[in-house]
Design a protein around this motif. Structure first.
Motif, PDB file in Angstrom:
ATOM      1  N   GLU A 329       5.203   3.133  -4.433  1.00 34.62           N
ATOM      2  CA  GLU A 329       5.423   1.730  -4.772  1.00 34.62           C
ATOM      3  C   GLU A 329       5.860   1.589  -6.228  1.00 34.62           C
ATOM      4  N   SER A 387      11.342  -1.079   0.347  1.00 31.65           N
ATOM      5  CA  SER A 387      10.251  -0.113   0.346  1.00 31.65           C
ATOM      6  C   SER A 387       9.046  -0.635  -0.416  1.00 31.65           C
ATOM      7  N   ARG A 390       7.292  -3.451   1.566  1.00 29.71           N
ATOM      8  CA  ARG A 390       6.527  -2.951   2.712  1.00 29.71           C
ATOM      9  C   ARG A 390       5.215  -2.323   2.265  1.00 29.71           C
ATOM     10  N   LEU A 391       5.273  -1.561   1.166  1.00 31.17           N
ATOM     11  CA  LEU A 391       4.052  -0.925   0.664  1.00 31.17           C
ATOM     12  C   LEU A 391       3.060  -1.972   0.162  1.00 31.17           C
ATOM     13  N   LEU A 393       2.855  -5.103   1.212  1.00 30.87           N
ATOM     14  CA  LEU A 393       2.366  -5.875   2.352  1.00 30.87           C
ATOM     15  C   LEU A 393       1.303  -5.143   3.163  1.00 30.87           C
ATOM     16  N   ARG A 394       1.232  -3.808   3.009  1.00 29.37           N
ATOM     17  CA  ARG A 394       0.199  -3.067   3.724  1.00 29.37           C
ATOM     18  C   ARG A 394      -1.202  -3.494   3.299  1.00 29.37           C
ATOM     19  N   GLY A 395      -1.330  -4.080   2.126  1.00 33.09           N
ATOM     20  CA  GLY A 395      -2.638  -4.511   1.639  1.00 33.09           C
ATOM     21  C   GLY A 395      -3.050  -5.888   2.132  1.00 33.09           C
ATOM     22  N   THR A 397      -3.418  -8.735   5.519  1.00 27.54           N
ATOM     23  CA  THR A 397      -3.486  -8.969   6.965  1.00 27.54           C
ATOM     24  C   THR A 397      -3.500 -10.475   7.194  1.00 27.54           C
TER      25      THR A 397
END
Length: 436
Positions: A329, A387, A390-391, A393-395, A397
């Motif tokens: 990131e 990229s 996306r990284l 947004l992984r954190g 929900t």
């Protein structure tokens, strides 16, 4: 938790020496724009000085024959080295050789190490890397160059372009599809190809915005290459078959940090020229230094460079502490942000110099042309933005009940239950809560 932005005395002494070397030797050599043979002759004694100082190939660890400084110290060094176009060559950190060394170091067999790695580390040969194709750039699933088994060896066929230094390289690292039916990220293999091998045709040095009329076999030229039935021995494969994509990503991670710090050095040089211009250019009753627009350019440029520097140093620190993969990131952020800062600062400097900045009497016009490519090579900005997003947004929900976490009516109700018991009068409490 503690933070320390200082450098130790040993590193500071190194940086001071590098700064003087770049300003008094590299930048003057750059101005001569020598053909490659004459450049190599003039650069040789300067390279000897760098080696004697223990600063050659500082991007490689001592276990691989370099002088290893770690990514953070290397970043500080590259900012200064990057002020000059020829600086990286004089310090053994010029792309694509630097990235190729980082790929060869952990993956080369003993025979490959003797034949390719050690001469490249010494600086007695040059290399290139062939990834991009006319129909495939940032998307590795579109690669068409094929590597097929033939007897005990391999046969290579394909078409590559924008392979930097290919016309003067002694060998190339080529990314080719060896298993088209595998997962997209497991299809490709890296092979080492001698440039003079039968079937290798470096067809031309490609004219570009960076160099509209490239001289043949000149440093930093970008080339178009075809491979026609190139026979390769079994030991031409670097690393494991099918791991080519992962290996190239491994190569590009630290390389992007190196690029970004060099861009900061170039941006700072452009800002220095902008500030100097502001002190002496007189127009409409006063110097440019008194014009609010120029003052804004200077302040914005200084702030953007500082932000890019901190982002890049943080990414370098992350690589040193947790590795390139965990720092993806950070690396993606600096790639697109650093490229924008480089372009914008140089653009302001060109504008402040007017016709002089547009002319080739200053290095700004060449810096400007090269800066445009920064948004494309090592992956286009759009890919790095995607990229990074996306990284990040992984954190996150989606809320389980569909109500945003910061929904104020819901927060007020929760606050009523949380704090009402602290207020002695219930009516006062209700009035307070209703007034929120």
């Amino acid at each position: 938790m503690s933070w320390d932005f200082s450098t130790d005395p040993e590193t500071e002494a190194e940086l001071a020496w590098i700064r003087d070397f770049i300003d008094t030797k590299a930048i003057p050599l750059e101005a001569l724009e020598l053909p490659v043979r004459e450049f190599d002759r003039a650069a040789a004694p300067l390279i000897d000085e760098v080696k004697a100082r223990g600063l050659w190939a500082a991007h490689l660890g001592p276990e691989h024959g370099g002088t290893g400084r770690g990514q953070l110290r290397l970043a500080l060094m590259n900012e200064i080295v990057g002020r000059s176009r020829v600086g990286p060559t004089l310090f053994g950190t010029a792309p694509p050789d630097s990235g190729n060394l980082e790929l060869l170091a952990p993956h080369a067999t003993p025979a490959q190490r003797t034949r390719y790695f050690l001469p490249l580390l010494e600086g007695s040969v040059r290399s290139s890397v062939a990834m991009t194709e006319p129909g495939a750039g940032a998307d590795p699933t579109l690669l068409s160059t094929r590597l097929e088994r033939h007897g005990n060896g391999w046969v290579l066929n394909g078409h590559k372009w924008f392979a930097t230094n290919a016309s003067l390289a002694d060998f190339l690292l080529v990314l080719a599809v060896s298993d088209p039916d595998a997962h997209p990220k497991h299809r490709a293999t890296v092979v080492i190809v001698d440039r003079d091998a039968l079937g290798v045709d470096v067809r031309r040095d490609i004219p570009s915005m960076e160099d509209p009329e490239p001289r043949p076999a000149q440093i930093e030229n970008h080339c178009e290459i075809t491979f026609t039935d190139v026979a390769l021995p079994a030991d031409a494969v670097l690393g494991e078959p099918g791991r080519g994509f992962a290996m190239m990503q491994e190569r590009l991670g630290p390389a992007r940090v190196h690029h970004c710090m060099r861009w900061i050095g170039q941006a700072q040089r452009a800002l220095d020229m902008l500030c100097e211009r502001a002190t002496y250019r007189y127009s409409h009753g006063s110097t440019l230094a008194d014009k609010q627009t120029v003052q804004n350019w200077i302040a914005d440029s200084a702030a953007e460079i500082a932000a890019a520097r901190l982002l890049t140093l943080h990414a370098a620190w992350r690589i040193d502490t947790v590795g390139s993969k965990a720092a993806r990131e950070d690396i993606a952020l600096i790639k697109f942000y650093g490229a924008k800062v480089l372009h914008d600062v140089i653009d302001r400097a060109v504008q402040a110099h007017g016709s002089l900045g547009f002319s080739a009497d200053l290095p700004l016009e060449a810096m400007y042309r090269r800066a445009r490519a920064a948004r494309i090579y090592d992956g286009p900005d759009e890919v790095h933005r995607q990229s990074a997003a996306r990284l990040i947004l992984r954190g996150f929900t989606p809320p389980a009940d569909g109500i945003p976490a910061e929904h104020l009516p819901t927060r007020r109700q929760a606050a009523r239950e949380q704090f009402a018991h602290l207020l002695s009068d219930r009516k006062v409490a209700d009035d307070v809560i209703r007034s929120l």
